[in-house]
Enzyme design. Sequence first.
Site, PDB file in Angstrom:
ATOM      1  N   SER A  64     -20.258  76.635 121.234  1.00 27.74           N
ATOM      2  CA  SER A  64     -19.966  75.768 120.088  1.00 27.74           C
ATOM      3  C   SER A  64     -20.860  76.117 118.901  1.00 27.74           C
ATOM      4  CB  SER A  64     -20.141  74.295 120.461  1.00 27.74           C
ATOM      5  OG  SER A  64     -21.370  74.084 121.134  1.00 27.74           O
ATOM      6  N   ASP A 102     -23.722  79.470 127.680  1.00 28.04           N
ATOM      7  CA  ASP A 102     -22.313  79.838 127.783  1.00 28.04           C
ATOM      8  C   ASP A 102     -22.139  81.348 127.716  1.00 28.04           C
ATOM      9  OD1 ASP A 102     -20.864  77.497 128.137  1.00 28.04           O
ATOM     10  OD2 ASP A 102     -20.695  77.075 126.002  1.00 28.04           O
ATOM     11  N   GLU A 201     -13.837  68.748 130.708  1.00 28.89           N
ATOM     12  CA  GLU A 201     -13.669  68.396 129.304  1.00 28.89           C
ATOM     13  C   GLU A 201     -12.291  67.826 129.026  1.00 28.89           C
ATOM     14  OE1 GLU A 201     -14.188  70.248 124.790  1.00 28.89           O
ATOM     15  OE2 GLU A 201     -14.789  71.432 126.546  1.00 28.89           O
TER      16      GLU A 201
END
Length: 283
Positions: A64, A102, A201
């Site tokens: 992100s 990530d 999610e």
Amino acid sequence: MNKKNNVKKDQSASSYKEVKKVTTHVLVEMKRRGEKISMLTAYDFSFAKIIDQAGIDVILVGDSASNVMAGHQTTLPITLDQMIYHASSVIRAVDRALVIVDLPFGSYQGNSKEALTSAIRIMKESGAHAVKLEGGREVKESVERILSAGIPVMGHLGLTPQSIYKFGTYSVRAKEQEEAKRLIEDALLLEKTGCFGLVLEKIPASLATKVAQELTIPIIGIGAGNGVDGQVLVLHDMLGLTSEFNPRFLRRYLNLSDDIKGAIRHYVDDVKSHSFPNEHEQY
């Protein structure tokens, strides 16, 4: 009633202080005890130091960063080198939290050898504690190969932002029975393969609760209700540094965007009016 609640809080605080370093084993123990796991993203030294000192359990160096740090519309553009840069900055600030990084888009999909190479680079060059990747059965081979090197892996199911062009929307996933069934199967597969935890999610809360109950590994939710073992949010969203992103699951704890703009306007005014610096702010 209040006295009992205070006792529970004191016991929780005592338990918290005893944990000098959060590890994957500690997270499993937290799930076993029914203690919720707190998780936030961070991408730089300054913020990582603050949230680590505030007592966060897990820091996710999320892809992100592509959105909140670089201004891209999706997470796809961020590179492995950029993820390593962000992870290195975070690691230098952290004393207690578990730091997970990530694996970015294109660094593990469809090629388990490349997945291992990417994970090794993250661990060696940043000093991170674990990696996270998106997907279920389609990434099983990559998960196995990364685990073979002794690198802890966290999975990610439900809405998987790296697959946004496949889905074509950021809407809730696994609402239909067939997709929900596949998600449960993939969750069980990832646990069996050796993942130490899983992010779910933007899926129905009832489904996320079911997954958390069926699996022994910690389940971290984002837009997945309160029946899971912990929660994660993007730091910039929950602090109100961003304003365009307003999903139902997001709780803003501050409105820093307005506060910062107000402070900067005040500074500009002081410079323009010759009131900064004053006689006590110069040599």
